[in-house]
Scaffold this motif. Structure first.
Motif: not given
Length: 180
Positions: A140, A146-148, A151-152, A157-159, A161-162
């Motif tokens: 990041h 991006t978080y998305q 995640a990929q 998941t994006k959550e 990553v957050k």
């Protein structure tokens, strides 16, 4: 005419005489509506007052045929003057601030050493992160993903990553506080 008919002004059936009070009562509400659309509410009464002050100071050699047009042309000029005054005031404030702003200290050996120490501590805090949190943080902050996208790439998941980013930032902040 300035195209100001309609909701701005309700003209009385006959033109008020040159008495300022009559003009204020007849045209004041229309001028307030005009200024409310173009200036802050706090300035409206002052702007209307400026229009009538200019009207009172004017020496008329002949009667005004289009009172509404004259008043709103004056109102436009008052508004332009107010904008210009505000711009001058802002420029003067910026100049004053720039003149009074503290200049930065020249790079002294002490400041360089402090900066190098802080840099070393931040790098050490990043290196000491748990592997997945460090990977998410580096992707990041250094690769600007991006978080998305993270995640990929990480297959989560994006959550997640957050959550990893949150943990990384908290841990880095804690490590920096301990080192002070």
């Amino acid at each position: 005419m300035l195209g100001l008919e309609g909701p701005y002004l309700t003209m009385p059936a006959s033109r008020p005489d040159s008495d300022i009070e009559a003009w204020v009562s007849a045209y004041g509400p229309g001028l307030r509506r005009y200024f409310r659309r173009r200036a802050s509410e706090a300035d409206v009464d002052d702007l209307v007052q400026d229009v009538f002050l200019r009207l009172q100071a004017a020496k008329f050699s002949a009667p005004i045929d289009n009172v509404e047009g004259y008043l709103f042309a004056t109102a436009r000029n008052v508004l332009i003057d107010a904008y210009r005054q505000r711009a001058r005031s802002n420029a003067a404030a910026r100049e004053k601030w720039a003149a009074e702003a503290p200049t930065s200290d020249p790079l002294s050996p002490e400041r360089i050493a402090i900066g190098q120490d802080e840099y070393r501590r931040v790098v050490e805090a990043i290196v000491n992160l748990p592997p997945r949190a460090r990977e998410a943080f580096e992707l990041h902050r250094f690769e600007h993903l991006t978080y998305q996208a993270i995640a990929q790439r990480m297959g989560i998941t994006k959550e997640s990553v957050k959550e990893l980013m949150h943990r990384a930032l908290v841990r880095i902040a804690e490590d920096m506080e301990v080192g002070q």
